[in-house]
Scaffold this motif. Structure first.
Motif, PDB file in Angstrom:
ATOM      1  N   ALA A 272     -26.042  26.463 -19.612  1.00 19.86           N
ATOM      2  CA  ALA A 272     -26.258  25.555 -18.489  1.00 19.86           C
ATOM      3  C   ALA A 272     -25.163  24.486 -18.458  1.00 19.86           C
ATOM      4  O   ALA A 272     -24.677  24.102 -17.391  1.00 19.86           O
ATOM      5  CB  ALA A 272     -27.639  24.907 -18.581  1.00 19.86           C
ATOM      6  N   SER A 273     -24.765  24.019 -19.631  1.00 18.07           N
ATOM      7  CA  SER A 273     -23.689  23.036 -19.717  1.00 18.07           C
ATOM      8  C   SER A 273     -22.376  23.621 -19.197  1.00 18.07           C
ATOM      9  O   SER A 273     -21.621  22.957 -18.474  1.00 18.07           O
ATOM     10  CB  SER A 273     -23.516  22.565 -21.164  1.00 18.07           C
ATOM     11  N   ALA A 274     -22.091  24.879 -19.557  1.00 22.00           N
ATOM     12  CA  ALA A 274     -20.875  25.533 -19.065  1.00 22.00           C
ATOM     13  C   ALA A 274     -20.904  25.674 -17.547  1.00 22.00           C
ATOM     14  O   ALA A 274     -19.894  25.471 -16.867  1.00 22.00           O
ATOM     15  CB  ALA A 274     -20.714  26.905 -19.729  1.00 22.00           C
ATOM     16  N   ALA A 275     -22.077  26.004 -17.008  1.00 23.54           N
ATOM     17  CA  ALA A 275     -22.191  26.098 -15.550  1.00 23.54           C
ATOM     18  C   ALA A 275     -21.951  24.742 -14.900  1.00 23.54           C
ATOM     19  O   ALA A 275     -21.312  24.646 -13.838  1.00 23.54           O
ATOM     20  CB  ALA A 275     -23.579  26.621 -15.169  1.00 23.54           C
ATOM     21  N   GLY A 276     -22.449  23.671 -15.532  1.00 27.26           N
ATOM     22  CA  GLY A 276     -22.211  22.334 -15.001  1.00 27.26           C
ATOM     23  C   GLY A 276     -20.733  21.998 -14.944  1.00 27.26           C
ATOM     24  O   GLY A 276     -20.253  21.414 -13.965  1.00 27.26           O
ATOM     25  N   ALA A 277     -19.992  22.367 -15.989  1.00 25.02           N
ATOM     26  CA  ALA A 277     -18.546  22.116 -15.996  1.00 25.02           C
ATOM     27  C   ALA A 277     -17.858  22.891 -14.872  1.00 25.02           C
ATOM     28  O   ALA A 277     -16.974  22.364 -14.182  1.00 25.02           O
ATOM     29  CB  ALA A 277     -17.957  22.514 -17.353  1.00 25.02           C
ATOM     30  N   LEU A 416     -15.308  13.795 -14.713  1.00 28.03           N
ATOM     31  CA  LEU A 416     -14.402  12.722 -15.133  1.00 28.03           C
ATOM     32  C   LEU A 416     -13.164  13.292 -15.828  1.00 28.03           C
ATOM     33  O   LEU A 416     -12.040  12.833 -15.605  1.00 28.03           O
ATOM     34  CB  LEU A 416     -15.137  11.762 -16.070  1.00 28.03           C
ATOM     35  N   GLY A 417     -13.380  14.299 -16.688  1.00 25.95           N
ATOM     36  CA  GLY A 417     -12.250  14.896 -17.404  1.00 25.95           C
ATOM     37  C   GLY A 417     -11.291  15.612 -16.482  1.00 25.95           C
ATOM     38  O   GLY A 417     -10.064  15.448 -16.583  1.00 25.95           O
ATOM     39  N   VAL A 418     -11.834  16.400 -15.562  1.00 21.55           N
ATOM     40  CA  VAL A 418     -10.987  17.132 -14.626  1.00 21.55           C
ATOM     41  C   VAL A 418     -10.229  16.163 -13.723  1.00 21.55           C
ATOM     42  O   VAL A 418      -9.043  16.361 -13.418  1.00 21.55           O
ATOM     43  CB  VAL A 418     -11.842  18.111 -13.789  1.00 21.55           C
ATOM     44  N   GLY A 419     -10.899  15.100 -13.302  1.00 22.20           N
ATOM     45  CA  GLY A 419     -10.250  14.134 -12.443  1.00 22.20           C
ATOM     46  C   GLY A 419      -9.111  13.398 -13.120  1.00 22.20           C
ATOM     47  O   GLY A 419      -8.184  12.917 -12.451  1.00 22.20           O
ATOM     48  N   PRO A 427      -6.532  22.252 -15.293  1.00 25.74           N
ATOM     49  CA  PRO A 427      -7.977  21.978 -15.225  1.00 25.74           C
ATOM     50  C   PRO A 427      -8.812  23.232 -15.021  1.00 25.74           C
ATOM     51  O   PRO A 427      -9.846  23.412 -15.669  1.00 25.74           O
ATOM     52  CB  PRO A 427      -8.096  21.017 -14.035  1.00 25.74           C
ATOM     53  N   TRP A 428      -8.346  24.114 -14.132  1.00 22.67           N
ATOM     54  CA  TRP A 428      -9.084  25.347 -13.869  1.00 22.67           C
ATOM     55  C   TRP A 428      -9.170  26.219 -15.117  1.00 22.67           C
ATOM     56  O   TRP A 428     -10.234  26.780 -15.432  1.00 22.67           O
ATOM     57  CB  TRP A 428      -8.414  26.126 -12.751  1.00 22.67           C
ATOM     58  N   LEU A 429      -8.057  26.362 -15.810  1.00 24.65           N
ATOM     59  CA  LEU A 429      -8.038  27.256 -16.970  1.00 24.65           C
ATOM     60  C   LEU A 429      -8.853  26.694 -18.124  1.00 24.65           C
ATOM     61  O   LEU A 429      -9.480  27.453 -18.883  1.00 24.65           O
ATOM     62  CB  LEU A 429      -6.589  27.499 -17.404  1.00 24.65           C
ATOM     63  N   LEU A 430      -8.859  25.376 -18.282  1.00 25.05           N
ATOM     64  CA  LEU A 430      -9.696  24.772 -19.328  1.00 25.05           C
ATOM     65  C   LEU A 430     -11.174  25.026 -19.048  1.00 25.05           C
ATOM     66  O   LEU A 430     -11.939  25.385 -19.956  1.00 25.05           O
ATOM     67  CB  LEU A 430      -9.422  23.274 -19.420  1.00 25.05           C
TER      68      LEU A 430
END
Length: 473
Positions: A272-277, A416-419, A427-430
């Motif tokens: 669920a956390s991965a989906a949130g990211a 926040l991290g992606v921004g 960002p996409w690949l991470l």
């Protein structure tokens, strides 16, 4: 576009142990319960889709700046996160129908306030009420459906099909709502004098852009009436203030402990956390990418609206593919792995085209966007199937709230991290790597749950607990 009980008895647990009735509508057959769950899911999310289409434009037209609008949406997100666990526990204490009805009434008030408000404090209150309604709604309808099916057909009953239909109905509601919400103001604007008439007749309270929010409030009335009439529950023990206040923290504590005690639940929370990211990255980066491809912000906004609707449609298709995916891969675990692998592929495609221009790059990016939602749609019902077979009725809504909380918190942090990163492939690949790691969690089947100590199966002594938990790993 959402822990449980302290005890998770296995199917072969002591048959002589006392069993109390589940808090469900025992007289409903699974097919009827499925239809009603699907209808409730559609009706709840249809107004949200209408608001998504015009919310920012409405507030802008009211003279509010982007910084203020961002603050309003932050109020919504923070309220939903703060209330997620307490409201999940509340559903397990006082009942599914009462909590869903409350969610509908809060949304009705919120949409009315936002549709008519011209002051910041009224919009802030409306967004807070909407966030609270979002938290209230994250588990009760699904918990009601699972409880009802288990009560009628036993813990061996198929859940995937009904859960998939509910998820599809949610996606369909969002997609249809987005189209209606975006189209109504445009159609009203074609009438020439309609805007002036609305403004004059209502003293400026109602404008074409506020019509979707007000229509959403009317749909909430239908939602509340349907919940009250179509989701029966047997009488519960009277809920005293002491019982509610004492039972909710107990349910929260049990939900938090469950993630530490059960390996399967930990996998569900991590995925669920991965989906949130993934969702945070898509929602944050895609609008700017669409604008860059189209050349102007206005054209990019139109493209993003179309993409959002297409994403909901892909999610609905993925929901329908969830049961055959589980049958094809021969387990819910491998179906979740396949769904998250498709998500990761979609994120990689978005990353590879992040700095490219031209029709071919746009087409590849659109395919990647669709794959993200298709994979998530296929994985979600199978994840929920695993969750519901691991928990029993006394804390089922709390379990869904813990899952939703994991998604919300990681989505906020990932946003926040992606921004903070430079726009481009990184960002996409991470985020794709995070989703792939979530997929690999399901490369092996989970071990059977260990039986909990006798007497630990009931989270809240005031409520009867059905022993519906089953080990499906």
């Amino acid at each position: 576009m959402s822990g449980t009980t302290a005890g998770l008895p296995e199917a072969g647990d002591d048959a002589s142990a006392p069993r109390t009735p589940a808090p469900t509508g025992r007289g409903l057959d699974p097919l009827t319960a499925r239809r009603r769950f699907t209808t409730v899911s559609f009706l709840f999310w249809l107004p949200t889709g209408m608001f998504i289409a015009t919310g920012v434009l409405l507030l802008t037209d009211r003279g509010m700046g982007l910084a203020a609008i961002a603050g309003f949406f932050a109020v919504h997100s923070l309220t939903a996160a703060a209330m997620e666990l307490p409201t999940g526990g509340l559903s397990d204490v006082v009942g599914r129908r009462a909590v869903l009805t409350t969610a509908g009434l809060l949304n009705l008030t919120a949409f009315t306030l936002i549709g008519l408000a011209s002051s910041a404090w009224a919009v802030t209150l409306g967004m807070a009420l909407m966030g609270c309604a979002r938290a209230l709604s994250s588990g009760p309808a699904e918990a009601w459906y699972v409880d009802t099916v288990h009560a009628h057909a036993g813990p061996e009953a198929d859940l995937r099909t009904g859960l998939a239909r509910g998820s599809s109905a949610m996606s369909a509601g969002l997609a249809l709502g987005t189209l209606l919400g975006g189209g109504l103001p445009w159609l009203l604007g074609l009438g020439g004098g309609i805007r002036e008439w609305l403004t004059d007749a209502t003293g400026g309270l109602v404008i074409p852009l506020s019509v979707p929010a007000l229509l959403s409030a009317l749909v909430e009335v239908v939602f509340v009436l349907y919940v009250l009439s179509a989701l029966p529950e047997p009488p519960r023990p009277p809920a005293t203030l002491r019982g509610v206040v004492g039972g909710v923290p107990a349910a929260i504590g049990a939900g938090l402990r469950l993630g530490a005690q059960d390996a399967l639940i930990r996998r569900i929370l991590l995925t669920a956390s991965a989906a949130g990211a993934a969702l945070a990255a898509v929602e944050l980066l895609t609008p700017g990418r669409a604008a860059a491809l189209m050349g102007t912000a206005e054209s990019g906004a139109v493209i993003f609206a179309g993409l959002a609707c297409a994403g909901f449609v892909c999610s609905a298709i993925g929901n329908q593919l969830a049961p055959p995916t589980a049958r094809l891969t021969r387990s819910s675990e491998r179906a979740v792995l396949a769904g998250y692998a498709v998500m990761a592929l979609g994120l990689v495609l978005l990353g590879l085209t992040a700095t490219s221009t031209g029709p071919f790059a746009a087409a590849i990016a659109a395919i990647g966007y669709g794959l993200v939602y298709l994979g998530l749609g296929a994985a979600s019902p199978n994840t929920k199937d695993l969750l519901h077979r691991r928990v029993d009725a006394s804390g089922r809504a709390t379990a869904l709230s813990v899952q939703s909380l994991a998604l919300l918190l990681v989505a906020a942090a990932a946003g926040l991290g992606v921004g903070a990163l430079e726009p481009g492939p990184l960002p996409w690949l991470l985020v794709a790597a995070v989703v792939l790691a979530g997929a690999l969690l399901w490369a092996r089947r989970a071990a059977p749950a260990k039986p909990y100590p006798k007497g630990a199966a009931t989270v809240m002594p005031e409520q009867p607990a059905a022993r519906c938990g089953r080990d499906d790993a």
